[in-house]
Each structure stands twice: as C-alpha cells, then as structure tokens.
Design an enzyme around this catalytic site. Structure first.
Site, mmCIF file in Angstrom:
data_model
loop_
_atom_site.group_PDB
_atom_site.id
_atom_site.type_symbol
_atom_site.label_atom_id
_atom_site.label_comp_id
_atom_site.label_asym_id
_atom_site.label_seq_id
_atom_site.Cartn_x
_atom_site.Cartn_y
_atom_site.Cartn_z
ATOM 1 N N PHE A 12 -1.361 8.128 4.826
ATOM 2 C CA PHE A 12 -2.154 8.649 5.838
ATOM 3 C C PHE A 12 -3.625 9.486 5.377
ATOM 4 O O PHE A 12 -3.678 10.338 5.893
ATOM 5 C CB PHE A 12 -1.375 9.808 6.651
ATOM 6 C CG PHE A 12 0.018 8.971 7.470
ATOM 7 C CD1 PHE A 12 0.072 7.833 7.544
ATOM 8 C CD2 PHE A 12 0.716 9.980 7.774
ATOM 9 C CE1 PHE A 12 0.960 7.283 8.327
ATOM 10 C CE2 PHE A 12 2.048 9.505 8.345
ATOM 11 C CZ PHE A 12 2.213 8.218 8.819
ATOM 12 N N SER B 157 6.408 5.191 8.513
ATOM 13 C CA SER B 157 5.654 4.821 7.219
ATOM 14 C C SER B 157 6.466 5.417 6.077
ATOM 15 O O SER B 157 7.123 6.448 6.023
ATOM 16 C CB SER B 157 4.481 5.659 7.161
ATOM 17 O OG SER B 157 3.836 5.555 6.027
ATOM 18 N N LYS C 123 6.733 3.558 16.871
ATOM 19 C CA LYS C 123 6.541 2.618 15.752
ATOM 20 C C LYS C 123 7.751 2.660 14.626
ATOM 21 O O LYS C 123 8.152 3.821 14.179
ATOM 22 C CB LYS C 123 5.402 2.721 15.018
ATOM 23 C CG LYS C 123 4.971 1.352 14.066
ATOM 24 C CD LYS C 123 3.440 1.635 13.648
ATOM 25 C CE LYS C 123 3.379 0.178 12.859
ATOM 26 N NZ LYS C 123 1.854 0.090 12.483
ATOM 27 N N ASN D 56 5.194 5.876 3.221
ATOM 28 C CA ASN D 56 4.471 6.576 2.188
ATOM 29 C C ASN D 56 4.231 8.184 2.425
ATOM 30 O O ASN D 56 3.450 8.828 1.613
ATOM 31 C CB ASN D 56 3.143 5.906 2.155
ATOM 32 C CG ASN D 56 3.170 4.372 1.935
ATOM 33 O OD1 ASN D 56 3.908 3.966 0.965
ATOM 34 N ND2 ASN D 56 2.442 3.689 2.543
ATOM 35 N N THR D 57 4.794 8.781 3.387
ATOM 36 C CA THR D 57 4.945 10.067 3.305
ATOM 37 C C THR D 57 6.250 10.905 3.335
ATOM 38 O O THR D 57 7.180 10.234 3.968
ATOM 39 C CB THR D 57 4.566 10.488 5.029
ATOM 40 O OG1 THR D 57 2.898 10.133 5.229
ATOM 41 C CG2 THR D 57 4.555 12.246 4.913
ATOM 42 N N ASN E 106 0.637 -1.078 0.035
ATOM 43 C CA ASN E 106 -0.069 -0.063 0.331
ATOM 44 C C ASN E 106 0.814 1.149 0.030
ATOM 45 O O ASN E 106 1.994 1.089 0.578
ATOM 46 C CB ASN E 106 -0.961 0.017 1.225
ATOM 47 C CG ASN E 106 -0.432 0.638 2.369
ATOM 48 O OD1 ASN E 106 -0.512 2.025 2.642
ATOM 49 N ND2 ASN E 106 0.390 -0.147 3.585
ATOM 50 N N ASN F 37 6.687 -1.432 11.263
ATOM 51 C CA ASN F 37 5.812 -0.747 10.185
ATOM 52 C C ASN F 37 6.174 -1.783 8.936
ATOM 53 O O ASN F 37 6.410 -2.699 9.078
ATOM 54 C CB ASN F 37 6.281 0.665 9.886
ATOM 55 C CG ASN F 37 5.117 1.503 9.479
ATOM 56 O OD1 ASN F 37 4.299 1.056 8.888
ATOM 57 N ND2 ASN F 37 5.057 2.669 10.262
#
Length: 357
Positions: A121, A182, A223, A184-185, A117, A252
């Site tokens: 967020f 994460s 995390k 993805n940011t 994915n 993560n």
C-alpha cells in the site's frame, strides 16, 4: 499486436527486469495523457466502445474496468477512459501516507504471464488523493476508490483508520472498495474474520449515511482473497449480506504459486501476492461460488487473471456483473480492453436474440 511486439519489449528492456520502474514510467506517460484534454477526449471517442450496464445503481458505459493497484494515487485518472475502460478503481489508499515495503517489491514472471508483488500500500495518503482529485480534469467514467489500513495503525484502530479515508474521499468516489484481503500488510486479512468485518462494515455504512446527508449513499464493496476456504468465504458472504454491502470484488492476489513455470522459480520464491495468468481459474471459481452461494443477490466485480477477451467473458459467464483488468493490460496492452467489450456486446446480443426466439 503493436503493444505486444513493440511497446512492451522496449519498456521491459529499458528497465531490465525492474518491474516497478517500468510501471512508474508507464504511469508517467499516462499522467501526461490525462492532462492533455484534447488528445484524451479524441482517444475516448476512438477507443471506448459502448456497452451500457447499471450495477449497484451506477451506470457504466461498458463493464470493463481498471483494477486497483495500477494507479494508487489517482495520477492518471483521465487516461483510463482514453484506453477504453468503462470505469477505473484507484488506490489502494490509506489514511496515512506510507512508502510501502522495501524495494525491490514487484517481479515479473514473463513466461508465466504472472506478477508477484509485495508493494505494501505505498501511497500518498487519503488527504493528498482528495486534493489531487479536487484539481483533476473530469474523469469521464465511474471512479472506484479502494481503501485499506495504514500499516502503522494496529488492528484495534483499523475502523477509525478506514473511516478517515472514507471522510476525505467521499465526494470523489462513485463506489468504495474495502480492501481487507491484501497479503502485503501484516495482519490485514484478519479483518476478513466475521466479527471484525461486521464491525468495520457497520461503521463504514453508518458513516456513509452521515456523509451522504440524505442523498443516496456511495456503494461499498468488499474485496476478498482467493485463498479463503469455502466455509470461511461463505461466512464472509453472510456478513456482507447482513451488513448491506453493495457487492464484492473477487479476487485480490494469491499467496499460492501454482501456475508459475519451473524456469521462473526465482520469482515464485519471492514473498507477496501473485496476479496474472495463474490466477485465472482460481478467481473464476471464486466468482462462481459467490454467485451460487448468494443466489445472485450480491453483484460481483470479477478480477484476477483476466488476460484476454475470452477470460473476461468467462468471468461474466461465471456470474460477474463487471470485470477488472490489471496484469492483462501489462502483458497484452490496451487492446484487451476493447476486445473484451466487443466480446461482451456480441455475447449479450446473442443472448437477447435467443431470449426473443
């Protein structure tokens, strides 16, 4: 077996490979369940097995929890204990509402039992989540809230951005998870660097004391990513110990693609973080390293690749105090939650018997 043989095939077929639509459909069903108090309470009595454990000062009815990412906006908070979970972590939520990355952004590699994915967020924002929790039915289990950085906020403004989320949500969380891992940011993982992380955790700790107003503060956990080198991870753990962090969540999603079968190379080629079966051993070894490196001083929530009760128990054996499930729920259904609690109880009972022998 009912889920794997009936519910999952129907759900996957309805949306023909659109993993995010299948996720949204499931969440709508669970939101309705969350709102049906009598049905929900009956299911809690039926499904939730008792295996009490206290971690970070919080009493958990059992140590099997829902991982962040599935219920970002807290829409189905009442449903998770009805599925047998002993706690739930919602989010990741950001101070500013944001749509996340362009679609499509979630992909299943079914044969590999993996999910890739790049959601980014997507959430309604911390203030909206606070309003929803204010009006929600009782959660009936400890609630963790994962907080992250708003994409529009530059890294130099990250601390105040996290603090805004903490202020809005402080009354509703049993613990906070600080998501700095994460993939993805853009730039987010730079907050795992020692200096940046020390400043962020110091600010969150001070603000938590202010918000607690003399009462016990909410535990703050960090995390971590599975892609850190051991020296970088050791440095991060030293910062966590120095900052008085209550624990860590390991791990993560990963940027790696080992474990996805060649037939699913199209999914492997998608940018984003990977979860599921290919992460099982990676996350477990990170948990083992954290436990060894800290001498057990930092409680660990093991997360990543827990697909079966055996996987959950292996996480406990590696040093985790609690575990979280996400992909295992998607692929194997809520039965994995109850099976994991039963396995934990059986193993704990055997250990108690051996210690008294």
């Amino acid at each position: 077996m009912l889920y794997q043989n009936l519910a999952r095939p129907v759900l996957f077929r309805i949306h023909r490979g659109d993993a995010e639509r299948a996720h949204d459909t499931t969440l709508r069903w669970l939101t309705r369940l969350s709102e049906q108090r009598q049905v929900r309470n009956a299911l809690i009595k039926l499904n939730r097995l008792s295996a009490p454990v206290t971690v970070c000062g919080i009493p958990f009815p059992n140590p099997i929890g829902l991982a962040a990412g599935l219920d970002k906006n807290g829409a189905a908070v009442g449903a998770w204990p009805a599925l047998g979970f002993g706690f739930a972590e919602i989010g990741t939520v950001t101070a500013q509402p944001q749509p996340g990355n362009p679609k499509p952004r979630m992909f299943r590699a079914k044969a590999s039992q993996a999910i890739v994915n790049r959601m980014g967020f997507n959430n309604d924002g911390a203030q909206a989540l606070a309003a929803r929790l204010q009006g929600s039915p009782a959660v009936d289990c400890p609630l963790g809230i994962s907080i992250g950085k708003s994409k529009a906020v530059p890294l130099e403004g990250a601390i105040e951005d996290y603090l805004q989320s903490l202020r809005f949500l402080y009354p509703f969380a049993d613990y906070f998870a600080v998501n700095v891992s994460s993939p993805n940011t853009p730039g987010l993982r730079r907050l795992q660097d020692a200096g940046a992380l020390r400043a962020l955790l110091g600010a969150l700790h001070a603000e938590g004391q202010r918000l607690a107003a003399g009462r016990p503060t909410r535990p703050i956990l960090v995390k971590i990513a599975p892609d850190l080198t051991e020296p970088a991870l050791a440095e991060l753990l030293e910062v966590c110990l120095d900052a008085g962090v209550a624990g860590v969540i390991a791990t993560n999603t990963t940027l790696g693609r080992d474990g996805i079968l060649p037939a699913e190379d199209d999914v492997a080629a998608e940018p984003g973080g990977m979860s599921g079966r290919p992460l099982t051993l990676v996350s477990r070894e990170i948990v083992r390293f954290v436990h060894r490196e800290t001498g057990g001083r930092l409680p660990i929530i093991g997360s990543g690749g827990i697909m079966t009760a055996d996987d959950a128990q292996a996480m406990f054996d590696a040093g985790a105090s609690l575990v979280q499930i996400y992909s295992g729920l998607i692929y194997n259904g809520p039965g994995v939650v109850r099976a994991s609690v039963r396995r934990y109880r059986k193993t704990a009972s055997r250990h108690r018997t051996a210690s008294h022998a």
